[in-house]
Motif scaffolding. Sequence first.
Motif, PDB file in Angstrom:
ATOM      1  N   GLY A  38      36.200  43.388  55.183  1.00  0.00           N
ATOM      2  CA  GLY A  38      37.244  44.404  54.964  1.00  0.00           C
ATOM      3  C   GLY A  38      37.543  44.680  53.511  1.00  0.00           C
ATOM      4  O   GLY A  38      38.239  45.639  53.187  1.00  0.00           O
ATOM      5  N   LYS A  39      37.017  43.853  52.618  1.00  0.00           N
ATOM      6  CA  LYS A  39      37.279  44.044  51.188  1.00  0.00           C
ATOM      7  C   LYS A  39      35.986  43.999  50.359  1.00  0.00           C
ATOM      8  O   LYS A  39      35.963  43.487  49.241  1.00  0.00           O
ATOM      9  N   GLY A  41      34.603  46.726  49.505  1.00  0.00           N
ATOM     10  CA  GLY A  41      34.793  47.858  48.592  1.00  0.00           C
ATOM     11  C   GLY A  41      35.169  47.410  47.191  1.00  0.00           C
ATOM     12  O   GLY A  41      34.743  48.022  46.197  1.00  0.00           O
ATOM     13  N   ASP A 132      42.302  37.717  43.927  1.00  0.00           N
ATOM     14  CA  ASP A 132      42.538  36.526  44.742  1.00  0.00           C
ATOM     15  C   ASP A 132      42.045  35.240  44.079  1.00  0.00           C
ATOM     16  O   ASP A 132      42.547  34.159  44.401  1.00  0.00           O
ATOM     17  N   GLY A 217      42.188  49.616  43.938  1.00  0.00           N
ATOM     18  CA  GLY A 217      40.868  49.344  43.375  1.00  0.00           C
ATOM     19  C   GLY A 217      40.752  49.616  41.891  1.00  0.00           C
ATOM     20  O   GLY A 217      39.725  49.278  41.286  1.00  0.00           O
TER      21      GLY A 217
HETATM   22  N1  LIG Z   1      38.941  48.530  48.610  1.00  0.00           N
HETATM   23  C1  LIG Z   1      39.123  47.195  48.481  1.00  0.00           C
HETATM   24  O1  LIG Z   1      38.298  46.400  48.935  1.00  0.00           O
HETATM   25  C2  LIG Z   1      40.329  46.708  47.782  1.00  0.00           C
HETATM   26  C3  LIG Z   1      40.536  45.355  47.680  1.00  0.00           C
HETATM   27  N2  LIG Z   1      41.577  44.823  47.000  1.00  0.00           N
HETATM   28  C4  LIG Z   1      41.674  43.366  46.946  1.00  0.00           C
HETATM   29  O2  LIG Z   1      42.709  42.967  47.794  1.00  0.00           O
HETATM   30  C5  LIG Z   1      43.180  41.699  47.407  1.00  0.00           C
HETATM   31  C6  LIG Z   1      44.697  41.725  47.320  1.00  0.00           C
HETATM   32  O3  LIG Z   1      45.091  42.407  46.160  1.00  0.00           O
HETATM   33  P1  LIG Z   1      46.491  43.106  45.994  1.00  0.00           P
HETATM   34  O4  LIG Z   1      46.702  43.266  44.542  1.00  0.00           O
HETATM   35  O5  LIG Z   1      46.532  44.361  46.791  1.00  0.00           O
HETATM   36  O6  LIG Z   1      47.501  42.095  46.671  1.00  0.00           O
HETATM   37  P2  LIG Z   1      48.589  41.120  46.064  1.00  0.00           P
HETATM   38  O7  LIG Z   1      48.006  40.145  45.099  1.00  0.00           O
HETATM   39  O8  LIG Z   1      49.410  40.551  47.161  1.00  0.00           O
HETATM   40  O9  LIG Z   1      49.514  42.115  45.220  1.00  0.00           O
HETATM   41  C7  LIG Z   1      50.216  43.186  45.840  1.00  0.00           C
HETATM   42  C8  LIG Z   1      51.650  43.111  45.448  1.00  0.00           C
HETATM   43  O10 LIG Z   1      51.757  42.899  44.049  1.00  0.00           O
HETATM   44  C9  LIG Z   1      52.833  43.621  43.519  1.00  0.00           C
HETATM   45  N3  LIG Z   1      52.349  44.478  42.448  1.00  0.00           N
HETATM   46  C10 LIG Z   1      51.089  44.932  42.260  1.00  0.00           C
HETATM   47  N4  LIG Z   1      51.016  45.709  41.177  1.00  0.00           N
HETATM   48  C11 LIG Z   1      52.249  45.738  40.663  1.00  0.00           C
HETATM   49  C12 LIG Z   1      52.812  46.370  39.533  1.00  0.00           C
HETATM   50  N5  LIG Z   1      52.068  47.133  38.699  1.00  0.00           N
HETATM   51  N6  LIG Z   1      54.111  46.184  39.282  1.00  0.00           N
HETATM   52  C13 LIG Z   1      54.848  45.403  40.097  1.00  0.00           C
HETATM   53  N7  LIG Z   1      54.364  44.765  41.201  1.00  0.00           N
HETATM   54  C14 LIG Z   1      53.095  44.943  41.460  1.00  0.00           C
HETATM   55  C15 LIG Z   1      53.464  44.349  44.688  1.00  0.00           C
HETATM   56  O11 LIG Z   1      54.458  43.490  45.151  1.00  0.00           O
HETATM   57  P3  LIG Z   1      55.905  44.024  45.657  1.00  0.00           P
HETATM   58  O12 LIG Z   1      56.472  44.788  44.501  1.00  0.00           O
HETATM   59  O13 LIG Z   1      55.610  44.861  46.844  1.00  0.00           O
HETATM   60  O14 LIG Z   1      56.660  42.758  45.944  1.00  0.00           O
HETATM   61  C16 LIG Z   1      52.354  44.421  45.693  1.00  0.00           C
HETATM   62  O15 LIG Z   1      52.817  44.462  47.017  1.00  0.00           O
HETATM   63  C17 LIG Z   1      42.503  41.387  46.059  1.00  0.00           C
HETATM   64  O16 LIG Z   1      41.433  40.498  46.271  1.00  0.00           O
HETATM   65  C18 LIG Z   1      41.999  42.735  45.613  1.00  0.00           C
HETATM   66  O17 LIG Z   1      40.844  42.639  44.780  1.00  0.00           O
HETATM   67  C19 LIG Z   1      42.549  45.672  46.328  1.00  0.00           C
HETATM   68  O18 LIG Z   1      42.126  45.709  44.980  1.00  0.00           O
HETATM   69  C20 LIG Z   1      42.615  47.059  46.917  1.00  0.00           C
HETATM   70  C21 LIG Z   1      41.263  47.690  47.179  1.00  0.00           C
END
Ligand SMILES: NC(=O)C1=CN([C@@H]2O[C@H](COP(=O)(O)OP(=O)(O)OC[C@H]3O[C@@H](n4cnc5c(N)ncnc54)[C@H](OP(=O)(O)O)[C@@H]3O)[C@@H](O)[C@H]2O)[C@@H](O)CC1
Length: 283
Positions: A38-39, A41, A132, A217
Amino acid sequence: MNPIFIDKIEILKLYKRVDTHTHKGIQGHALIIGGSYGKIGAVCLSSKAALKSGCGLVTAFIPKCGYEIVQISIPEVMVLTDVQEKFISNITFDIKPQAIGIGPGIGQEVATQTAFHEFLKTNKTPLVIDADALNILSQNKSWLSLLHPKTIITPHPKELERLIGKWNSEPEKIEKTITFSKQYHLIIVMKGAPTHIIDGDTIYENTTGNAALATAGSGDVLTGMITSLLAQSYEPINAAILGVYLHGLTADIALPETGYQSFVASDVIANIGKAFLSLENKD
Ligand SMILES: NC(=O)C1=CN([C@@H]2O[C@H](COP(=O)(O)OP(=O)(O)OC[C@H]3O[C@@H](n4cnc5c(N)ncnc54)[C@H](OP(=O)(O)O)[C@@H]3O)[C@@H](O)[C@H]2O)[C@@H](O)CC1
Ligand SMILES: Nc1ncnc2c1ncn2[C@@H]1O[C@H](COP(=O)(O)OP(=O)(O)O)[C@@H](O)[C@H]1O
Ligand SMILES: [Mg+2]
C-alpha cells in the motif's frame, strides 16, 4: 541565533556543474530502501526523484509486492526485493551505492524494525533517514548512537516531536533540535514552512517553496533528491541544502500552471530539470 538564508547566491557557492566527460558509473549510485504493502508509491517517488536529480544509477530495495509496480512505473530504476511479500524483513544487497535513503513507506512492522537495526549496525554508506525509519528510531532511541556523524535526517514536525519531544515555542524547537544535532552529530532537515537545516550550532533557512508542497509524497521526493546529491559526492550538508532549495524551487516554478490545489508530488519531480536549469541562468 541568526540563520543563514539559502538563496541562489548561497547555492551557486556549492553547486557543481556536470562534467562533460562523466558517465553513469561515476555519476553516483543511489539506493532507496523502503515501501510496504500500500505504500510502494513512496519508493517510486523517491527513486524517480533520485534519478531526476542527476545520479547515474538508482536501485530500490523493496518488499516483493512492489517489484512489478516499480519496474513498470520507472523502468530506469533497478530493483532488489526482500524475501517478504508485504514488508521489509532483511536488508541485504551486493551493490556498492555511494548513498542510501531509507524510510519512505517502509512501515513499522516488528521485522522491519529488526532489519533496520541490523542494517544500522553494519552500514558505512552515507545515509538519509526519513519517514517511518525515523519513527522506528523514536521508539528505539538507543539505536541513534549507531548513526555515523553527518547522517542526514528529514523529519516533518510530527516526526521531529517523536524524536526530541514537545516544544512550547519556535525558538525552543530550534534550541532542542540543535542539542539533538550536537548529541548525535546529525544534519537535521526540519521540514516545514520554511524548512530549516540544523548542523550543530549552524542554522540554515530555505527561501524557496510554497504551500503547494503540502501534498502526499512531497517529502518522499525530497529524500530521493538529497540521496541523489549525496551519491554525487556533495558533502552531506551541501546535499541537504541544495536538495531542499531545488525541491522548493520546483513548486515556485510550477505554481503559475498548477495552482496550489492541483500540484502533486510528481509535479516536484517533473520540475527538477527546470530548477537545475535556473542555476545556469545569470539572473
Ligand atoms: N504514496 C505513498 O506511498 C505515500 C506514503 N507515505 C508514507 O506513509 C508513512 C506515514 O507518513 P505520514 O507522514 O503520512 O504519517 P505520520 O508520520 O503519522 O505523520 C502524519 C501526521 O504528522 C503531522 N504532520 C505532518 N506534517 C506536518 C506539518 N507540516 N506540520 C504539522 N504537523 C504535521 C500531522 O499530525 P496532526 O497535526 O494531524 O496531529 C499528520 O497527521 C511514511 O512511511 C511515508 O513515507 C506518505 O509519504 C504519503 C504518500
Ligand atoms: N505550507 C508549506 N509550505 C512550504 N513547504 C511545505 C508546506 N507544507 C509542506 N511543505 C513541504 O513538503 C514536504 C512534506 O514532507 P512530508 O510531510 O514528509 O510528506 P510525505 O511524507 O507525504 O512525503 C516537506 O519538504 C515540507 O517542507
Ligand atoms: Mg514524509
